[in-house]
Scaffold this motif. Structure first.
Motif, PDB file in Angstrom:
ATOM      1  N   ALA A 168       0.825  -1.205   0.000  1.00 20.63           N
ATOM      2  CA  ALA A 168       0.000   0.000   0.000  1.00 20.63           C
ATOM      3  C   ALA A 168       0.860   1.256   0.000  1.00 20.63           C
ATOM      4  CB  ALA A 168      -0.922  -0.005   1.218  1.00 20.63           C
ATOM      5  N   LEU A 169       1.950   1.242   0.773  1.00 16.05           N
ATOM      6  CA  LEU A 169       2.799   2.424   0.882  1.00 16.05           C
ATOM      7  C   LEU A 169       3.545   2.713  -0.418  1.00 16.05           C
ATOM      8  CD1 LEU A 169       4.246   2.055   4.488  1.00 16.05           C
ATOM      9  CD2 LEU A 169       2.776   3.890   3.638  1.00 16.05           C
ATOM     10  N   PHE A 170       4.210   1.684  -0.978  1.00 17.65           N
ATOM     11  CA  PHE A 170       4.948   2.014  -2.194  1.00 17.65           C
ATOM     12  C   PHE A 170       4.007   2.228  -3.379  1.00 17.65           C
ATOM     13  CE2 PHE A 170       5.753  -2.734  -2.596  1.00 17.65           C
ATOM     14  CZ  PHE A 170       5.174  -2.942  -3.840  1.00 17.65           C
ATOM     15  N   THR A 171       2.796   1.685  -3.296  1.00 17.52           N
ATOM     16  CA  THR A 171       1.818   1.982  -4.338  1.00 17.52           C
ATOM     17  C   THR A 171       1.268   3.391  -4.151  1.00 17.52           C
ATOM     18  OG1 THR A 171       1.205  -0.361  -4.321  1.00 17.52           O
ATOM     19  CG2 THR A 171      -0.219   1.110  -5.538  1.00 17.52           C
ATOM     20  N   LEU A 172       1.068   3.804  -2.889  1.00 19.57           N
ATOM     21  CA  LEU A 172       0.651   5.179  -2.619  1.00 19.57           C
ATOM     22  C   LEU A 172       1.737   6.161  -3.046  1.00 19.57           C
ATOM     23  CD1 LEU A 172      -1.693   6.780  -1.330  1.00 19.57           C
ATOM     24  CD2 LEU A 172      -0.434   6.685   0.833  1.00 19.57           C
ATOM     25  N   GLY A 173       2.982   5.807  -2.760  1.00 20.14           N
ATOM     26  CA  GLY A 173       4.090   6.638  -3.221  1.00 20.14           C
ATOM     27  C   GLY A 173       4.138   6.717  -4.727  1.00 20.14           C
ATOM     28  N   SER A 174       3.798   5.618  -5.382  1.00 19.27           N
ATOM     29  CA  SER A 174       3.794   5.629  -6.843  1.00 19.27           C
ATOM     30  C   SER A 174       2.685   6.517  -7.392  1.00 19.27           C
ATOM     31  CB  SER A 174       3.656   4.201  -7.391  1.00 19.27           C
ATOM     32  OG  SER A 174       2.336   3.711  -7.245  1.00 19.27           O
ATOM     33  N   ALA A 175       1.600   6.680  -6.610  1.00 22.05           N
ATOM     34  CA  ALA A 175       0.524   7.571  -7.040  1.00 22.05           C
ATOM     35  C   ALA A 175       1.016   9.011  -7.077  1.00 22.05           C
ATOM     36  CB  ALA A 175      -0.668   7.452  -6.087  1.00 22.05           C
ATOM     37  N   ALA A 176       1.677   9.442  -6.006  1.00 22.12           N
ATOM     38  CA  ALA A 176       2.233  10.795  -5.985  1.00 22.12           C
ATOM     39  C   ALA A 176       3.290  10.955  -7.061  1.00 22.12           C
ATOM     40  CB  ALA A 176       2.821  11.086  -4.607  1.00 22.12           C
ATOM     41  N   ALA A 177       4.130   9.934  -7.219  1.00 25.41           N
ATOM     42  CA  ALA A 177       5.184  10.010  -8.225  1.00 25.41           C
ATOM     43  C   ALA A 177       4.611  10.052  -9.636  1.00 25.41           C
ATOM     44  CB  ALA A 177       6.125   8.811  -8.080  1.00 25.41           C
ATOM     45  N   ALA A 178       3.524   9.307  -9.867  1.00 24.08           N
ATOM     46  CA  ALA A 178       2.901   9.317 -11.199  1.00 24.08           C
ATOM     47  C   ALA A 178       2.456  10.720 -11.580  1.00 24.08           C
ATOM     48  CB  ALA A 178       1.712   8.361 -11.222  1.00 24.08           C
ATOM     49  N   LEU A 179       1.862  11.428 -10.623  1.00 26.56           N
ATOM     50  CA  LEU A 179       1.426  12.800 -10.889  1.00 26.56           C
ATOM     51  C   LEU A 179       2.621  13.702 -11.165  1.00 26.56           C
ATOM     52  CD1 LEU A 179      -0.990  14.756 -10.969  1.00 26.56           C
ATOM     53  CD2 LEU A 179      -0.610  15.164  -8.537  1.00 26.56           C
ATOM     54  N   LEU A 180       3.652  13.590 -10.330  1.00 29.15           N
ATOM     55  CA  LEU A 180       4.828  14.451 -10.483  1.00 29.15           C
ATOM     56  C   LEU A 180       5.602  14.129 -11.770  1.00 29.15           C
ATOM     57  CD1 LEU A 180       6.102  14.457  -6.790  1.00 29.15           C
ATOM     58  CD2 LEU A 180       4.921  16.302  -7.996  1.00 29.15           C
ATOM     59  N   VAL A 181       5.783  12.835 -12.041  1.00 28.46           N
ATOM     60  CA  VAL A 181       6.507  12.435 -13.247  1.00 28.46           C
ATOM     61  C   VAL A 181       5.729  12.848 -14.498  1.00 28.46           C
ATOM     62  CG1 VAL A 181       7.310  10.449 -14.608  1.00 28.46           C
ATOM     63  CG2 VAL A 181       7.779  10.560 -12.156  1.00 28.46           C
ATOM     64  N   GLY A 182       4.396  12.703 -14.448  1.00 28.59           N
ATOM     65  CA  GLY A 182       3.569  13.111 -15.587  1.00 28.59           C
ATOM     66  C   GLY A 182       3.664  14.601 -15.859  1.00 28.59           C
ATOM     67  N   ARG A 183       3.581  15.399 -14.811  1.00 31.14           N
ATOM     68  CA  ARG A 183       3.658  16.855 -14.981  1.00 31.14           C
ATOM     69  C   ARG A 183       5.067  17.288 -15.392  1.00 31.14           C
ATOM     70  NH1 ARG A 183      -0.688  19.714 -13.457  1.00 31.14           N
ATOM     71  NH2 ARG A 183      -2.339  18.590 -12.338  1.00 31.14           N
ATOM     72  N   LEU A 184       6.082  16.657 -14.808  1.00 29.59           N
ATOM     73  CA  LEU A 184       7.455  16.994 -15.186  1.00 29.59           C
ATOM     74  C   LEU A 184       7.734  16.605 -16.635  1.00 29.59           C
ATOM     75  CD1 LEU A 184      10.089  18.148 -14.055  1.00 29.59           C
ATOM     76  CD2 LEU A 184      10.727  15.843 -13.324  1.00 29.59           C
ATOM     77  N   SER A 185       7.195  15.453 -17.057  1.00 32.39           N
ATOM     78  CA  SER A 185       7.359  15.024 -18.447  1.00 32.39           C
ATOM     79  C   SER A 185       6.652  15.978 -19.406  1.00 32.39           C
ATOM     80  CB  SER A 185       6.818  13.602 -18.631  1.00 32.39           C
ATOM     81  OG  SER A 185       7.536  12.671 -17.848  1.00 32.39           O
ATOM     82  N   GLN A 186       5.476  16.498 -19.001  1.00 29.54           N
ATOM     83  CA  GLN A 186       4.749  17.435 -19.846  1.00 29.54           C
ATOM     84  C   GLN A 186       5.559  18.720 -20.050  1.00 29.54           C
ATOM     85  OE1 GLN A 186       1.371  16.733 -21.067  1.00 29.54           O
ATOM     86  NE2 GLN A 186       2.030  18.353 -22.446  1.00 29.54           N
ATOM     87  N   ARG A 187       6.260  19.156 -19.007  1.00 28.85           N
ATOM     88  CA  ARG A 187       7.003  20.420 -19.083  1.00 28.85           C
ATOM     89  C   ARG A 187       8.421  20.234 -19.628  1.00 28.85           C
ATOM     90  NH1 ARG A 187       7.892  21.940 -13.868  1.00 28.85           N
ATOM     91  NH2 ARG A 187       8.791  23.908 -14.607  1.00 28.85           N
ATOM     92  N   LYS A 188       9.098  19.165 -19.212  1.00 25.45           N
ATOM     93  CA  LYS A 188      10.519  19.012 -19.536  1.00 25.45           C
ATOM     94  C   LYS A 188      10.821  17.848 -20.467  1.00 25.45           C
ATOM     95  CE  LYS A 188      11.896  22.317 -16.690  1.00 25.45           C
ATOM     96  NZ  LYS A 188      12.540  23.557 -17.191  1.00 25.45           N
ATOM     97  N   GLY A 189       9.809  17.014 -20.749  1.00 24.28           N
ATOM     98  CA  GLY A 189      10.032  15.872 -21.620  1.00 24.28           C
ATOM     99  C   GLY A 189      10.174  14.568 -20.856  1.00 24.28           C
ATOM    100  N   ARG A 190      10.106  13.467 -21.593  1.00 22.05           N
ATOM    101  CA  ARG A 190      10.175  12.135 -20.977  1.00 22.05           C
ATOM    102  C   ARG A 190      11.529  11.907 -20.305  1.00 22.05           C
ATOM    103  NH1 ARG A 190       4.885  10.324 -20.973  1.00 22.05           N
ATOM    104  NH2 ARG A 190       4.011  10.334 -23.082  1.00 22.05           N
ATOM    105  N   ARG A 191      12.611  12.382 -20.900  1.00 23.06           N
ATOM    106  CA  ARG A 191      13.947  12.103 -20.390  1.00 23.06           C
ATOM    107  C   ARG A 191      14.087  12.563 -18.938  1.00 23.06           C
ATOM    108  NH1 ARG A 191      19.144  14.495 -20.135  1.00 23.06           N
ATOM    109  NH2 ARG A 191      18.269  16.497 -20.757  1.00 23.06           N
ATOM    110  N   ILE A 192      13.753  13.811 -18.675  1.00 20.71           N
ATOM    111  CA  ILE A 192      13.890  14.360 -17.334  1.00 20.71           C
ATOM    112  C   ILE A 192      12.876  13.711 -16.385  1.00 20.71           C
ATOM    113  CG2 ILE A 192      13.725  16.444 -15.934  1.00 20.71           C
ATOM    114  CD1 ILE A 192      16.180  16.328 -17.708  1.00 20.71           C
ATOM    115  N   GLY A 193      11.631  13.586 -16.832  1.00 15.79           N
ATOM    116  CA  GLY A 193      10.585  13.033 -15.972  1.00 15.79           C
ATOM    117  C   GLY A 193      10.872  11.608 -15.544  1.00 15.79           C
ATOM    118  N   LEU A 194      11.199  10.741 -16.511  1.00 17.25           N
ATOM    119  CA  LEU A 194      11.414   9.329 -16.200  1.00 17.25           C
ATOM    120  C   LEU A 194      12.707   9.116 -15.411  1.00 17.25           C
ATOM    121  CD1 LEU A 194      10.327   7.687 -19.587  1.00 17.25           C
ATOM    122  CD2 LEU A 194       9.000   7.872 -17.475  1.00 17.25           C
ATOM    123  N   ALA A 195      13.767   9.829 -15.773  1.00 17.78           N
ATOM    124  CA  ALA A 195      15.036   9.673 -15.054  1.00 17.78           C
ATOM    125  C   ALA A 195      14.881  10.088 -13.587  1.00 17.78           C
ATOM    126  CB  ALA A 195      16.130  10.504 -15.730  1.00 17.78           C
TER     127      ALA A 195
END
Length: 431
Positions: free
Chosen positions: A77-104
């Motif tokens: 539950a915890l690492f899945t909950l953490g992945s929820a927050a990360a999914a939002l942050l990685v998605g928004r970072l990828s939208q602004r800076k691209g997949r390379r920065i977001g995924l890395a």
């Protein structure tokens, strides 16, 4: 004007010129698509090894540190909950800076979280364990979002295949991870750490390597190129309203998200408690590693075939297939004798296969429904919901088993998966 400002402008100018070269050439786009897939595949091999640690021994580590089964689902539950927050942050970072920065960024965060889990196990520190598991979830979210990178420049008729290519190579790391449980356990004991911290040592190295691969080699960024192509098409079609290019098909997003949410919650709930169920009935950790390894293989290895089927027969039909397969998995897990390795393997393999059908068909549906202008951000928000569904499934699974049994949990999950069929029928557009 400062020298630094001039340098930044020069750098941006070179970057825009490089991207423009891909916008003007279909051949260069196809070449970049192939190169992108190869880089994503390389990162996914390491990412798969990273995510497998939490799946295999997360519940056992919590059981050992907490001294009870009741909260064995908390790590998932915890690492899945953490992945929820990360999914939002990685998605928004990828939208602004691209997949390379977001995924890395996501993979590197996951590696840091895995290091924290190891330290928590060594010092028997529960607060550090819980915090680290949240951060570790960043790798899980990134491993999931990497599948979108393969679709940015793919043709509409090849999107599911591109998703499957990005996913299938996760199998190598994800299957190797559980089967290295004993090896990493012995290694961790040899350096004075608890045996169950060993797989998280592997996860730390794997996630960090995956992040570095993307950071160094995912250039030019496929998402930035896709955005530039979409912008050019918008300007070229001056006779049409702009919203023809930028419109979001909300119905498609609802269908895709619903399919992935249901399949994720069912899969995580049953998978989380399988290691605990097995150890209660005399199976050793090596047996757990084999069952979970085959389960993870079934989650990813069929992807190439699934992608072709989704592109050929449609997203809807494969969503139905997901529901039926998960039902069979739940029934088999519920009624299989606890001492039967063969039936447990078959049940968990069907569980992984049903998840695979749902994830690829649902992902393709979401990609179809979103233009590049909002695609990464929308994908991140959808993955948040998927992660929250997984967190709920993981947290509730231990409590359900504590109050009833593993068989009851499996039956509930199996019948819940059948909701996919009426939901997709109800939501999809009328002819």
């Amino acid at each position: 004007m400062s020298f630094e400002t001039i340098q930044n402008q020069d750098k941006n100018g070179r970057l825009n010129a490089e991207i423009q070269g891909y916008v003007e050439s279909h051949e260069k786009q196809r070449q970049l698509q192939k190169r992108t897939l190869s880089i994503v595949i390389a990162s996914q091999i390491f990412g798969g090894a990273g995510l497998a640690a939490g799946i295999t021994v997360g519940a056992l580590l919590a059981q050992d540190m907490l001294g009870t089964d009741r909260y064995a689902g908390i790590p998932t539950a915890l690492f899945t909950l953490g992945s929820a927050a990360a999914a939002l942050l990685v998605g928004r970072l990828s939208q602004r800076k691209g997949r390379r920065i977001g995924l890395a960024t996501g993979f590197l965060a996951g590696g840091l979280g895995a290091v924290g889990v190891v330290l928590a196990a060594i010092f028997n520190n529960l607060p550090l364990l819980f915090l680290s598991l949240l951060v570790y979830g960043g790798g899980t979210a990134t491993n999931m979002q990497a599948r979108y990178a393969g679709t940015d420049l793919a043709l509409p008729t090849e999107r599911a295949k591109a998703i499957s290519m990005a996913m299938v190579f996760t199998t190598f790391g994800a299957v190797a991870g559980p089967n290295l449980v004993n090896v990493m356990g012995r290694f961790s004991v040899s350096i004075g750490a608890p045996a169950l911290s060993g797989p998280f040592m592997l996860a730390a190295v794997a996630y960090i390597v995956a992040g570095v691969v993307l950071l160094l080699f995912l250039r030019p960024d496929p998402f930035m190129v896709a955005q530039a192509i979409a912008e050019k098409e918008r300007h070229d079609r001056t006779e049409q309203p702009n919203n023809r290019i930028t419109s979001v098909h909300k119905r498609g997003i609802v269908i895709g998200a619903t399919v992935m949410i249901l399949t994720q919650s069912v899969m995580v709930a049953i998978m989380t408690m399988t290691p605990v169920h097995m150890t209660h009935h005399g199976h050793g950790i090596s047996d757990v590693g084999i069952v979970i390894g085959i389960h993870v293989a079934a989650m990813y290895l069929p992807s190439l075939i699934t992608g072709v089927l989704v592109d050929k027969f449609g997203r809807t039909l494969m969503s139905y297939a997901s529901g039926v397969t998960l039902l069979l998995a739940g029934l088999l897990a519920a009624f299989a004798p606890a001492d039967s390795m063969v039936l447990l393997i078959l049940a968990l393999a069907l569980l992984g296969l049903g998840w695979n059908f749902g994830l690829i068909s649902g992902t393709a549906t979401v990609v179809d429904a979103t233009p590049p202008q909002v695609r990464a951000k929308t994908q991140g928000m959808v993955d948040v919901l998927i992660a929250l569904a997984g967190a709920s499934g993981g947290a509730m699974s231990g409590m359900v088993v504590e109050q009833t049994s593993f068989s009851t949990l499996s039956l509930i999950g199996g019948f819940l998966s059948l909701l996919l069929i009426p939901v997709v029928v109800w939501v999809r557009p009328k002819s």
